[in-house]
Design a protein around this motif. Structure first.
Motif, PDB file in Angstrom:
ATOM      1  N   ALA A 113      39.354  37.609  30.598  1.00  0.00           N
ATOM      2  CA  ALA A 113      40.205  37.703  31.783  1.00  0.00           C
ATOM      3  C   ALA A 113      40.282  39.119  32.330  1.00  0.00           C
ATOM      4  N   PHE A 114      40.305  40.105  31.434  1.00  0.00           N
ATOM      5  CA  PHE A 114      40.490  41.484  31.884  1.00  0.00           C
ATOM      6  C   PHE A 114      39.207  42.316  31.857  1.00  0.00           C
ATOM      7  N   GLY A 115      38.164  41.795  31.218  1.00  0.00           N
ATOM      8  CA  GLY A 115      36.952  42.572  31.123  1.00  0.00           C
ATOM      9  C   GLY A 115      35.750  42.013  31.855  1.00  0.00           C
ATOM     10  N   PHE A 116      35.743  40.694  32.080  1.00  0.00           N
ATOM     11  CA  PHE A 116      34.550  40.071  32.629  1.00  0.00           C
ATOM     12  C   PHE A 116      34.813  39.211  33.863  1.00  0.00           C
ATOM     13  N   ALA A 117      36.061  38.825  34.096  1.00  0.00           N
ATOM     14  CA  ALA A 117      36.372  38.035  35.288  1.00  0.00           C
ATOM     15  C   ALA A 117      36.178  38.892  36.534  1.00  0.00           C
TER      16      ALA A 117
ATOM     17  N   PHE B 240      37.528  27.722  48.264  1.00  0.00           N
ATOM     18  CA  PHE B 240      38.039  27.858  46.900  1.00  0.00           C
ATOM     19  C   PHE B 240      36.935  28.330  45.958  1.00  0.00           C
ATOM     20  N   ALA B 241      35.729  27.756  46.104  1.00  0.00           N
ATOM     21  CA  ALA B 241      34.610  28.154  45.251  1.00  0.00           C
ATOM     22  C   ALA B 241      34.268  29.625  45.448  1.00  0.00           C
ATOM     23  N   ALA B 242      34.321  30.072  46.694  1.00  0.00           N
ATOM     24  CA  ALA B 242      34.040  31.488  46.972  1.00  0.00           C
ATOM     25  C   ALA B 242      35.114  32.381  46.359  1.00  0.00           C
ATOM     26  N   ASP B 243      36.378  31.962  46.471  1.00  0.00           N
ATOM     27  CA  ASP B 243      37.470  32.736  45.866  1.00  0.00           C
ATOM     28  C   ASP B 243      37.344  32.747  44.347  1.00  0.00           C
ATOM     29  N   TRP B 244      36.931  31.632  43.781  1.00  0.00           N
ATOM     30  CA  TRP B 244      36.789  31.550  42.321  1.00  0.00           C
ATOM     31  C   TRP B 244      35.757  32.553  41.813  1.00  0.00           C
ATOM     32  N   GLN B 245      34.730  32.762  42.594  1.00  0.00           N
ATOM     33  CA  GLN B 245      33.672  33.673  42.181  1.00  0.00           C
ATOM     34  C   GLN B 245      34.006  35.146  42.427  1.00  0.00           C
ATOM     35  N   SER B 246      35.017  35.406  43.263  1.00  0.00           N
ATOM     36  CA  SER B 246      35.236  36.800  43.668  1.00  0.00           C
ATOM     37  C   SER B 246      36.662  37.301  43.474  1.00  0.00           C
ATOM     38  N   TRP B 247      37.593  36.434  43.002  1.00  0.00           N
ATOM     39  CA  TRP B 247      39.008  36.798  42.957  1.00  0.00           C
ATOM     40  C   TRP B 247      39.549  36.478  41.572  1.00  0.00           C
ATOM     41  N   ARG B 248      39.943  37.504  40.821  1.00  0.00           N
ATOM     42  CA  ARG B 248      40.379  37.313  39.440  1.00  0.00           C
ATOM     43  C   ARG B 248      41.541  36.334  39.332  1.00  0.00           C
ATOM     44  N   PHE B 249      42.530  36.416  40.195  1.00  0.00           N
ATOM     45  CA  PHE B 249      43.695  35.544  40.092  1.00  0.00           C
ATOM     46  C   PHE B 249      43.286  34.077  40.153  1.00  0.00           C
ATOM     47  N   ILE B 250      42.464  33.715  41.120  1.00  0.00           N
ATOM     48  CA  ILE B 250      42.021  32.326  41.264  1.00  0.00           C
ATOM     49  C   ILE B 250      41.119  31.947  40.100  1.00  0.00           C
ATOM     50  N   HIS B 251      40.240  32.838  39.716  1.00  0.00           N
ATOM     51  CA  HIS B 251      39.292  32.596  38.630  1.00  0.00           C
ATOM     52  C   HIS B 251      40.024  32.322  37.315  1.00  0.00           C
TER      53      HIS B 251
END
Length: 213
Positions: free
Chosen positions: A18-22, A145-156
């Motif tokens: 979550a903090f190192g790779f997301a 949503f898919a784009a946010d998942w790939q680029s936004w830690r909170f959503i990911h």
């Protein structure tokens, strides 16, 4: 011992990921959380609205099992249950790492346990979950949503948290079924294999625990 070690390593791995790779977070994360929490949803992707609110249902599901399981543990379950409302599976994993098998329940149920043991709570949460899922599926912009998942830690991380909570529930399910004298394996597998709705159906259907001295 191996089971506890596995949950410990999974917890450490989840934090490290979550903090190192997301993906990196965005400056607007705090305002998004604030708007989601206060119901100011205008302009927010309904898929995100649905997911955020479903993540508020999961802690109630876990509390309805954890607080019964914790009655016979050396370490109380309630701090982990409370923390799960803020950090989800990141609070459940350390509890799973320190708990011991506990298929029994002794003593009286307090008002909170009576509420968590009620089928009415399960039915209420189920209705809320179905409404949220229908809203997210039919109204959500899933490409966004898919784009946010790939680029936004909170959503990911929130999405992965949902997956973790779905996968971890069976770790507590077997003992909860034993406390209620449910021995049919098919019940376990239906609940375990259907994310969110399986545990909710279980809370709505499961027999109540009788107080025992």
């Amino acid at each position: 011992m191996l089971r506890k070690l596995g949950f410990t390593l999974l917890w450490i791995g989840a934090i490290a990921y979550a903090f190192g790779f997301a993906p990196p977070d965005r400056p607007e994360t705090f305002s998004l959380i604030q708007n989601l929490s206060t119901g100011n949803w205008e302009g927010i992707n309904p898929a995100i609205v649905a997911l955020f609110n479903v993540m508020g249902i999961w802690p109630f599901i876990y509390s309805a099992v954890l607080l019964f399981d914790g009655r016979g543990q050396k370490i109380p379950a309630w701090p982990f249950a409370i923390a799960s409302f803020a950090v989800g599976a990141f609070a459940i994993l350390p509890y799973l790492a320190v708990r011991s098998p506990n298929p029994d329940f002794d003593g009286d149920k307090n008002p909170l346990l009576n509420l968590l043991d009620s089928r009415g709570l399960g039915a209420f949460l189920s209705v809320g979950a179905v409404v949220l899922l229908a809203y997210g599926v039919t109204q959500g912009n899933w490409a966004e949503f898919a784009a946010d998942w790939q680029s936004w830690r909170f959503i990911h991380v929130m999405s992965l948290d949902f997956c973790l909570l779905s996968l971890l529930f069976p770790a507590l399910l077997h003992d909860d079924m034993a406390r209620r004298h449910l021995t049919r394996p098919v019940v376990f597998w239906i609940v375990a294999l259907v994310p969110l709705l399986g545990p909710l159906a279980y809370l709505t259907w499961r027999p109540r625990i009788e107080s025992r001295q």
